[in-house]
Scaffold this active site. Structure first.
Site, short mmCIF file in Angstrom:
data_model
loop_
_atom_site.label_atom_id
_atom_site.label_comp_id
_atom_site.label_asym_id
_atom_site.label_seq_id
_atom_site.Cartn_x
_atom_site.Cartn_y
_atom_site.Cartn_z
N TRP A 253 -4.57 -1.97 -8.16
CA TRP A 253 -3.37 -2.69 -8.58
C TRP A 253 -2.50 -3.04 -7.37
CZ3 TRP A 253 1.44 -0.62 -7.49
CH2 TRP A 253 1.50 0.75 -7.19
N GLU B 102 9.03 7.36 -0.57
CA GLU B 102 7.84 6.51 -0.39
C GLU B 102 8.02 5.53 0.77
OE1 GLU B 102 5.00 6.78 -1.92
OE2 GLU B 102 5.41 7.91 -3.74
N GLU C 72 -0.77 4.12 -0.23
CA GLU C 72 0.60 4.63 -0.40
C GLU C 72 1.65 3.52 -0.22
OE1 GLU C 72 2.07 7.43 -1.20
OE2 GLU C 72 0.30 8.66 -1.47
N HIS D 283 3.46 1.89 -3.07
CA HIS D 283 4.41 2.61 -3.91
C HIS D 283 5.86 2.23 -3.58
CE1 HIS D 283 1.13 5.95 -4.30
NE2 HIS D 283 0.78 4.79 -4.84
N GLU E 13 1.03 15.87 -2.76
CA GLU E 13 0.53 14.77 -3.59
C GLU E 13 0.62 15.14 -5.07
OE1 GLU E 13 -0.19 11.79 -2.70
OE2 GLU E 13 -0.85 11.83 -0.64
N THR F 11 4.32 14.82 -6.10
CA THR F 11 4.74 13.43 -6.36
C THR F 11 4.10 12.90 -7.63
OG1 THR F 11 3.08 12.69 -4.77
CG2 THR F 11 5.33 12.69 -4.01
N ASP G 279 -2.31 7.18 -8.61
CA ASP G 279 -2.71 7.16 -7.18
C ASP G 279 -2.49 8.54 -6.57
OD1 ASP G 279 -3.12 4.44 -7.42
OD2 ASP G 279 -1.67 3.85 -5.90
N GLU G 280 -1.32 9.11 -6.84
CA GLU G 280 -0.98 10.41 -6.23
C GLU G 280 -2.00 11.47 -6.67
OE1 GLU G 280 1.01 9.75 -4.09
OE2 GLU G 280 2.94 8.93 -4.72
N HIS H 191 -5.13 11.14 -4.65
CA HIS H 191 -4.91 11.64 -3.30
C HIS H 191 -4.90 13.17 -3.28
CE1 HIS H 191 -2.67 7.61 -2.42
NE2 HIS H 191 -3.97 7.46 -2.51
FE LIG Z 1 1.27 10.37 -2.11
FE LIG Z 2 3.19 7.71 -2.92
#
Ligand SMILES: [Fe+2]
Ligand SMILES: [Fe+2]
Length: 332
Positions: A33, A76, A114, A117, A167, A170, A199-200, A203
């Site tokens: 995305w 971020e 990242e 974000h 991670e 978040t 996403d976090e 990670h």
């Molecule tokens: Fe992150």
């Molecule tokens: Fe992030």
């Protein structure tokens, strides 16, 4: 062998696997995305109507919510600090004999994910009309300029403990902010925060795998590094946060209280993350450790219960400190 050299050897030994980690835990640039997928399209004629709708939906959200969202965004946005910090870690080498060092590639690709974000959150905040963008920009500039010290030094073991922990932290906070937005009827913001949280999570899964792999190579060194980080406490990346005219770190405590009050990220979450890491790395059952590492293991196993007892006694101020980022008339 001196401790440092062992770490370098371990990082070198694992490096051939990093490409595989990238395939498993990161998404191809063309498929993932982008901020534009969630924001009003400025090329379209109905752009202004969409912005109007976004601003309307934003009205339902209160002061604490915006403060948390702003601080998350600024955290971020300080991404340059994190990338330069990680590039400097022992074994992560963007120069050296092998310019194609897998770890450096990982850091770049992770940074690239990242980077979206802060981008999407910043644009949303700007369009929402609920926050003072200039104050936010000043804080962001301060934060990048002030840097951070997360107590990991250039040690890859400590840094990967930190990122495994952070991670997931978040992931939790973006997920909760998203849920809150959704509950107040703000579907777009809800979706945005939830997808960032996704996403976090990827990670987090990657970094915890790095640690697990290191545990296979150097269990004593790894567990000592983990215990050392927990003794120091995992500080948030924005712990130097300040507002315009303020001193380094002055705004951070107020923000933490705000996140705690809102239930976005709490002392209990910190303990839960530690429990999850202990479980995934099977700390309790680690054997063939040095004497010192055995002590570190036992410390880590007992730590969650100890922190539970401490957190029961913790109190958080109810009064709302007034941040310059959010107008006081937005207080609910
Ligand atoms: Fe992150
Ligand atoms: Fe992030």
């Amino acid at each position: 062998m001196p401790e440092k050299n062992i770490r370098l050897e371990v990082m070198k030994a694992i490096e051939p696997q990093v490409e595989g980690f990238m395939d498993s835990f990161l998404l191809p640039v063309e498929d993932i995305w982008q901020p534009s997928d969630f924001l009003p399209d400025s090329e379209k004629d109905n752009f202004l109507e969409e912005v109007k709708e976004l601003r309307g939906e934003s009205k339902e959200l209160g002061y604490d919510f915006w403060v948390t969202m702003v601080a998350d965004t600024i955290t971020e946005e300080a991404l340059p600090t994190y990338e330069s910090w990680l590039m400097d870690v022992e074994g992560i080498d963007q120069h050296g004999e092998n310019k194609r060092n897998g770890w450096a590639k990982w850091v770049r690709a992770w940074t690239a994910e990242e980077n979206r974000h802060g981008d999407v959150l910043n644009k949303y905040l700007y369009l929402s009309g609920r926050v003072n963008m200039r104050e936010i920009e000043i804080t962001t500039q301060h934060l990048i300029s002030d840097g951070f010290d997360i107590g990991t030094d250039r040690d890859p073991y400590k840094n990967f403990v930190y990122t495994s922990f952070q991670e997931l932290a978040t992931n939790i906070s973006h997920k909760r902010v998203g849920l809150m937005a959704k509950k107040k009827g703000n579907a777009l913001l809800g979706k945005m925060c939830t997808i960032i949280a996704g996403d976090e999570m990827r990670h987090h899964l990657a970094y915890r795998e790095f640690v697990k792999t290191i545990l296979g190579e150097d269990p004593s060194g790894m567990i000592l590094a983990f215990a050392d980080m927990m003794k120091k406490k995992i500080v948030m990346p924005a712990h130097f946060l300040r507002e315009s005219g303020g001193v380094i770190g002055a705004a951070f405590e107020n923000f933490s209280n705000c996140a705690q009050r809102l239930g976005v990220y709490t002392a209990q979450d910190y303990i839960d993350i530690l429990r999850k890491l202990n479980a995934y790395w099977d700390v309790e059952n680690l054997r063939s450790l040095s004497e010192e590492a055995e002590k570190a293991r036992d410390y880590l196993v007992k730590l969650p219960a100890r922190l539970e007892r401490i957190s029961e006694r913790m109190k958080f101020p109810e009064d709302q400190y007034r941040f310059k980022w959010v107008e006081a008339n937005g207080m609910i």
